[in-house]
Write an enzyme that holds these catalytic residues in place. Sequence first.
Site, PDB file in Angstrom:
ATOM      1  N   GLU A 111     -10.761 -10.367  -4.633  1.00 54.31           N
ATOM      2  CA  GLU A 111      -9.380 -10.162  -4.575  1.00 54.31           C
ATOM      3  C   GLU A 111      -8.640 -11.303  -3.551  1.00 54.31           C
ATOM      4  O   GLU A 111      -7.687 -11.301  -2.896  1.00 54.31           O
ATOM      5  CB  GLU A 111      -8.873  -8.819  -3.897  1.00 54.31           C
ATOM      6  CG  GLU A 111      -9.694  -8.323  -2.632  1.00 54.31           C
ATOM      7  CD  GLU A 111      -9.659  -7.014  -2.151  1.00 54.31           C
ATOM      8  OE1 GLU A 111      -8.549  -6.359  -2.480  1.00 54.31           O
ATOM      9  OE2 GLU A 111     -10.407  -6.472  -1.367  1.00 54.31           O
ATOM     10  N   ASP A 169      -4.076  -8.022  -4.036  1.00 56.05           N
ATOM     11  CA  ASP A 169      -4.381  -8.992  -2.985  1.00 56.05           C
ATOM     12  C   ASP A 169      -4.508 -10.433  -3.800  1.00 56.05           C
ATOM     13  O   ASP A 169      -4.274 -11.521  -3.236  1.00 56.05           O
ATOM     14  CB  ASP A 169      -5.607  -8.777  -2.102  1.00 56.05           C
ATOM     15  CG  ASP A 169      -5.024  -7.540  -1.127  1.00 56.05           C
ATOM     16  OD1 ASP A 169      -3.929  -7.714  -0.429  1.00 56.05           O
ATOM     17  OD2 ASP A 169      -5.938  -6.544  -0.790  1.00 56.05           O
ATOM     18  N   HIS A 191       0.571  -1.288  -0.212  1.00 56.85           N
ATOM     19  CA  HIS A 191      -0.050   0.091  -0.141  1.00 56.85           C
ATOM     20  C   HIS A 191       0.907   1.272   0.182  1.00 56.85           C
ATOM     21  O   HIS A 191       0.517   2.449  -0.515  1.00 56.85           O
ATOM     22  CB  HIS A 191      -0.967  -0.096   1.282  1.00 56.85           C
ATOM     23  CG  HIS A 191      -1.865  -1.136   0.921  1.00 56.85           C
ATOM     24  ND1 HIS A 191      -2.183  -2.283   1.593  1.00 56.85           N
ATOM     25  CD2 HIS A 191      -3.106  -0.993   0.316  1.00 56.85           C
ATOM     26  CE1 HIS A 191      -3.085  -2.914   1.046  1.00 56.85           C
ATOM     27  NE2 HIS A 191      -3.716  -2.422   0.274  1.00 56.85           N
ATOM     28  N   CYS A 241      -8.853  -2.834 -10.817  1.00 59.26           N
ATOM     29  CA  CYS A 241      -8.410  -1.762 -10.186  1.00 59.26           C
ATOM     30  C   CYS A 241      -7.023  -2.081  -9.313  1.00 59.26           C
ATOM     31  O   CYS A 241      -6.615  -0.992  -8.529  1.00 59.26           O
ATOM     32  CB  CYS A 241      -9.373  -1.083  -9.172  1.00 59.26           C
ATOM     33  SG  CYS A 241      -9.891  -2.228  -7.920  1.00 59.26           S
TER      34      CYS A 241
HETATM   35  C1  PEP Z   1      -6.098  -4.936  -4.633  1.00 59.02           C
HETATM   36  O1  PEP Z   1      -5.814  -5.616  -3.757  1.00 59.02           O
HETATM   37  O2  PEP Z   1      -5.579  -5.063  -5.665  1.00 59.02           O
HETATM   38  C2  PEP Z   1      -6.726  -3.578  -4.374  1.00 59.02           C
HETATM   39  C3  PEP Z   1      -7.058  -2.664  -5.370  1.00 59.02           C
HETATM   40  O3  PEP Z   1      -6.787  -3.144  -3.052  1.00 59.02           O
HETATM   41  P1  PEP Z   1      -5.829  -2.763  -2.106  1.00 59.02           P
HETATM   42  O4  PEP Z   1      -4.646  -2.598  -2.889  1.00 59.02           O
HETATM   43  O5  PEP Z   1      -6.209  -1.384  -1.619  1.00 59.02           O
HETATM   44  O6  PEP Z   1      -5.599  -3.874  -1.145  1.00 59.02           O
HETATM   45 MG    MG Z   2      -6.664  -5.225  -1.966  1.00 58.57          MG
END
Ligand code: PEP
Ligand code: MG
Length: 597
Positions: free
Chosen positions: A460, A484, A213, A531
């Site tokens: 995810e 994820d 993150h 995403c």
């Molecule tokens: C992901 O897991 O790809 C996602 C978009 O959520 P985050 O990166 O916030 O865990």
């Molecule tokens: Mg995620």
Amino acid sequence: MRPTDAGVAATGSRRREMRFSGHPISPGIGIGPLYEATEPELNFQHKKIAAADIAAETARLEDAIALSRKQLIKLKSKLASLPEQSQTEIDPLIDAYLHMLGNSRLVRGARLRISDMLLGPEAAVMEEAEAQAEAILALTGSDKAGRLRRAEEVREIARRVLRNLTRLPFRNFTELKPGTILAAESLRPADAALIQPSNFAGVITAEGGADGHTAVMLRALGLPAVLGATGVLEAARPGMLAIIDGEAGTIILNPSPKSLAAAHARLAERARNQRTLARLLRVPAETSDHVKVDLQANLELPFELPMIAESGAHGIGLMRSEFIFMNRETLPDEDTQTAIYRDIIEAMDGDPVTIRVLDWGSDKEVEALADYTPDTAEANPALGLRGIRLLLRHPELFETQLAAILRASAAGPVRIMLPMVGFKSEITAAWEIYDRVWRRLKRRNIRMAEARPPLGIMIETPAAALAARHLAKHAEFFAIGTNDLTMYTLAADRSLPVGSKLYDPFEPTILRLIYETVVAATAAKIPVSLCGELASRPEATPLLFGLGIRQFSMHGNAIPRVKRAIRAVSSTQCLQLAATALELPDADSVRTLLAGD
Ligand code: PEP
Ligand code: MG
């Protein structure tokens, strides 16, 4: 990182150019002096401890020492991936630190200060280190630079022990001179959220993975960044000139005039490229045979909105709402949240906004939510209570957020998304709460969107991808989170260092899960987007299109490049590419296919 030491620099050894590599996080060249991200004031109790507590306080010191040793041994094991010259520089330093954490004068002195002077372990270790540093500096002789260095080493190791004794909430970027490169051992997502991009030429860290993150946040900020560059901090000094290349993942400390000239040339070339990309703003996002795609932006904090507007994004495909809960002492209440969501929806001027409800837990710590996290430390937080699992345990938080989003929905089109869904029961439980909140607000005549905003889920986890056709009956849209999904499918942490090669979203297993999800969404006639960070990688764009993705959401800076990638291919080419990739045995073969070799 140790302070600049004029004496050492004068010996010439520190002037040598040193090269490091890590994860390329966010493209761009950063040139500037290094700035160390200082931890906040190390506050600790100076008051005496009770004699009855000597054993317990000594045990706390021993634990912190053991943890410090573990961290250094881990660092040492990673040194093998460094160029030989950097290894020779850093290895002896880590050995010296490890020695000081053995039965050294520092450790013995700190223990005595606890047992004989009844000091707490924090004060004991800092006072002992200071006394020893001063004794070293008071020595006479010609090697002044060596004495300065040794004194600083003692202070540095004491700070490490102290950091492990004291958990500190926030970093402090306030003394920063604009144009500097932020260097830190690691940055938490909450730290990254405090960065003002205009203040920095770039960011480097010694720890951290490509899709963690923190990386997500830095990409969103558009800052050139290289993470997980093992050993870089041991060689770096505050104020030392550095060049970072966020695309190649390289760092040069003390660059030679030749390297500097090359970096300036690359900067100029990049500016030319950016101008070409800017022209793409006006052209449609479609394949060469005119099949349209939707390019949306991911948003973490409201200050990214102007960047998103400039990127040509068609709406927000993922608002990671957890970032508005970070770096504050109290939780934002319903009114505060409503105002934030409303501002974002209004700024998007009729383009849709997908707000993901709080996804906290795992590496996303939210201090203000400390009381809501599990009482007992989880051995593996990524596999424990996170996202929707935590929200369903604390429906009051969930209800407040849903109410705020619904109140803001009067301002424009909005969708609500659930994070970390694995099971049908989680969606049905969420629906019950959502229905209740919608009906309550209706009863009170609160102004909201006429139709209830769609409720969808992130795909995810492998469980969600494999159960997609069942989940599609309960969700109004899907968004595939490859970050994820990759981590949980490959059992490889998304924060792993570059050398590990375990975490890789190009693995065909991930491509198959994406494909299965698209097939399930298409059969159920619900929209599906992607995403995760993979959406922002232009080399993956034709492949993802071929797998059926027509809606991509990414950090705003990536949109022009992804648009260029989609305009360069036909839909037939993409379909063939995907069909071939799905049959390949591993990520390397997929990459070779995409590179057209
Ligand atoms: C992901 O897991 O790809 C996602 C978009 O959520 P985050 O990166 O916030 O865990
Ligand atoms: Mg995620």
